[in-house]
Design a protein around this motif. Structure first.
Motif, short mmCIF file in Angstrom:
data_model
loop_
_atom_site.label_atom_id
_atom_site.label_comp_id
_atom_site.label_asym_id
_atom_site.label_seq_id
_atom_site.Cartn_x
_atom_site.Cartn_y
_atom_site.Cartn_z
N ASN A 134 -26.16 14.51 3.03
CA ASN A 134 -24.87 14.34 3.71
C ASN A 134 -24.86 13.08 4.54
N SER B 240 -23.49 13.26 7.70
CA SER B 240 -23.40 13.69 9.10
C SER B 240 -24.64 14.46 9.52
N SER C 218 -24.23 21.12 6.65
CA SER C 218 -23.08 20.91 5.77
C SER C 218 -23.22 21.74 4.50
N THR D 131 -20.20 17.72 2.31
CA THR D 131 -19.46 17.46 3.54
C THR D 131 -18.69 18.71 3.93
N ARG E 87 -14.81 19.01 8.95
CA ARG E 87 -14.99 17.70 9.56
C ARG E 87 -15.32 16.69 8.47
N PRO F 17 -15.67 13.22 6.41
CA PRO F 17 -16.17 11.93 6.91
C PRO F 17 -15.10 10.87 7.13
N ASP G 21 -14.13 11.05 10.76
CA ASP G 21 -15.24 11.15 11.71
C ASP G 21 -15.76 9.76 12.01
N CYS H 129 -19.35 7.32 13.58
CA CYS H 129 -20.81 7.29 13.70
C CYS H 129 -21.26 7.76 15.08
N GLY I 284 -19.29 10.27 17.05
CA GLY I 284 -19.06 11.36 16.11
C GLY I 284 -20.37 11.90 15.59
N ARG I 285 -20.35 12.38 14.33
CA ARG I 285 -21.56 12.97 13.77
C ARG I 285 -22.11 12.21 12.57
N LEU I 286 -21.48 11.08 12.21
CA LEU I 286 -21.93 10.36 11.03
C LEU I 286 -23.21 9.57 11.28
N ARG I 287 -24.09 9.55 10.29
CA ARG I 287 -25.30 8.75 10.36
C ARG I 287 -25.07 7.34 9.83
#
Length: 367
Positions: free
Chosen positions: A48, A50, A54, A162, A166, A168, A171, A173, A177-180
Motif C-alpha cells: 500500500n 499508506s 489496508s 487501499t 481513505r 490516496p 490523502d 504524505c 496524512g498517512r501516505l508514504r
C-alpha cells in the motif's frame, strides 16, 4: 468517505511535501542507477501507499487459498513478510505461532493457512535474498505481504491495496496524512484493490472510483482500469479458542450468540481499534475494553490486568482480533479455564462478478 483535514494537518502539509519528495527522489535514484533486482521466482507484492492497515494480510490469505485451489497439487505457493515487530533477524520459515520470533502477521498467515498443502510462510527483511532461498526450496510462486516501498526488489507484479475510507487521491504524505509516497510513485502497479468497502456500492459508484484511481496503475494498464481496479468488502470470521493450547476452531456467529451467557471484555492492538470494538458491539455485549496501538507488544502483566478487571466486573468472555491473538497466545495460561476466549478475523468479500477476480488470478499465474 474522508474527513476534512484539521488545521494541524494543513500546517504540516509542507513537511509532507518534503517527505514525499524525498521518497520520490529515492525511488528515481534506484531506477536511474539500475539498483532494483529481479528474482528467478515469480514474485507479486501486495502493498500500500499508506501507513496502517489496508487489508493486505487478509487479501494475501484469500489469494493463496484461491491459487492453491486453482492450481491443485504439485503447485507450491510461499508468502514472504518482513516480520514487523519481531525480535529476531534474518530468514526463517514460520513453523509455529511465535510472534516474538516471526512477527504477528506471519503468524496469522501461518495459522490461517496451516490446512493448505504446498504452502509455506516465510519472513526475511532482505526480500531479494529471501526469495532466492524460497526458490531454492522448490516453491513456484511467492506473494509478499507488504513491500511496495522495498526498492531493492523488482517484483514480477504489484497489487496496491487501499482503504475505501481513505483513498490516496484525498490523502497527503506524512506527517500531514498517512501516505508514504506521492500518488505518482506507483508506476509499477498492476492492480488496485479497494478494501473494506460498504456492501451497498452500486455499479455507477464503482465506475466513478475507477476513473478517479486509474492514475495509480502502470501507464499502459490505465486503459484497462475497468478490470484492474477491484473492490472488496470486509467479512468477519469467528474462532473459539482452546484454553489448553490456544488452537482456533472456526464457528458461526449464530453459534457464538446462542452460547453467550455473560458479557465480553474486548482488546485490540490494530489500526482503528476503537472502530473495530464499536463494530463488535453490534452483536456482542461488550462492557469492558482496552485499545492499544498497532502491533502493541503485549506482556504477561497486561493479561493479568485484564483478568483482574474481568473478575471485578464478573465478565466471563474475552474477545480480540486474530492478529492480536498471535501476540497474546504465549500468555494463555493467565486466563484460566473459566474464561471463554473468542477471536475475530477478517476476510475479503467479493463485491463484483467472479470473472474480474479470475483475471487477477490468471495474471498472477501468467508465465
Amino acid at each position: 468517505m474522508n474527513t476534512s483535514p484539521s488545521i494541524v494537518n494543513q500546517l504540516l502539509r509542507p513537511f509532507g511535501f518534503l517527505y514525499g519528495a524525498g521518497a520520490c527522489i529515492r525511488r528515481q535514484l534506484y531506477i536511474v542507477f539500475g539498483l532494483r533486482k529481479s528474482v528467478e521466482i515469480p514474485a507479486w507484492v501486495i502493498g500500500n501507499l499508506s501507513v496502517g492497515g489496508s487489508g493486505k494480510t487478509p487479501l494475501v490469505i484469500e489469494l493463496v487459498r484461491r491459487l492453491s485451489k486453482e492450481c491443485g497439487d504439485g503447485f507450491s505457493v510461499a508468502t514472504l513478510s518482513r516480520g514487523y515487530g519481531r525480535k529476531s533477524n534474518g530468514f526463517y520459515r514460520v513453523t509455529e505461532c511465535d510472534s516474538a520470533k516471526f512477527g504477528d502477521e506471519p503468524c496469522e498467515l501461518y495459522v490461517s493457512m496451516g490446512d493448505l498443502p504446498h504452502v509455506g510462510v516465510f519472513v526475511g527483511e532482505n526480500r531479494v535474498n529471501a526469495l532466492a532461498r524460497i526458490k531454492s526450496e522448490g516453491f513456484d510462486l511467492a506473494l509478499l505481504d507488504d513491500g511496495m516501498q522495498h526498492l531493492p526488489l523488482l517484483a514480477k507484479g504489484y497489487i496496491l491495496t487501499t482503504d475505501y475510507a481513505r483513498l490516496p487521491d484525498q490523502d497527503y504524505c506524512m506527517p500531514s496524512g498517512r501516505l508514504r509516497e506521492f500518488n505518482g510513485c506507483t508506476e509499477l502497479v498492476d492492480f488496485v484493490v479497494v478494501t473494506k468497502c460498504p456492501g451497498d456500492l452500486v455499479d455507477f459508484h464503482f465506475q466513478e472510483l475507477r476513473s478517479r484511481l486509474q492514475g495509480l496503475l502502470k501507464e499502459n494498464f490505465r486503459s484497462e482500469f475497468d478490470k484492474r481496479i477491484l473492490f472488496v468488502g470486509q467479512g468477519l470470521s469467528f474462532f473459539r479458542v482452546s484454553n489448553d493450547d490456544g488452537k482456533l476452531t472456526e464457528v458461526d456467529l449464530s453459534v457464538v450468540v446462542a452460547s453467550i451467557s455473560s458479557d465480553f471484555f474486548a482488546v485490540t492492538g490494530v489500526v482503528g481499534g476503537e472502530g473495530v470494538v464499536l463494530g463488535w458491539k453490534q452483536f456482542l455485549p461488550i462492557v469492558g475494553e482496552k485499545v492499544y496501538r498497532d502491533h502493541f507488544s503485549f506482556e504477561q502483566r497486561h493479561i493479568q490486568e485484564w483478568v483482574k478487571e474481568m473478575g471485578q466486573k464478573n465478565i466471563q468472555n474475552f474477545v480480540c482480533t486474530r492478529k492480536d491473538w498471535m501476540r497474546i497466545l504465549p500468555f494463555i495460561g493467565e486466563f484460566g479455564c473459566e474464561i471463554q476466549l473468542l477471536v475475530v478475523g477478517t476476510m475479503p468479500v467479493l463485491l463484483e462478478p467472479m470473472d474480474d477476480y479470475e483475471f487477477l488470478l490468471n495474471e498472477i499465474l501468467k508465465k
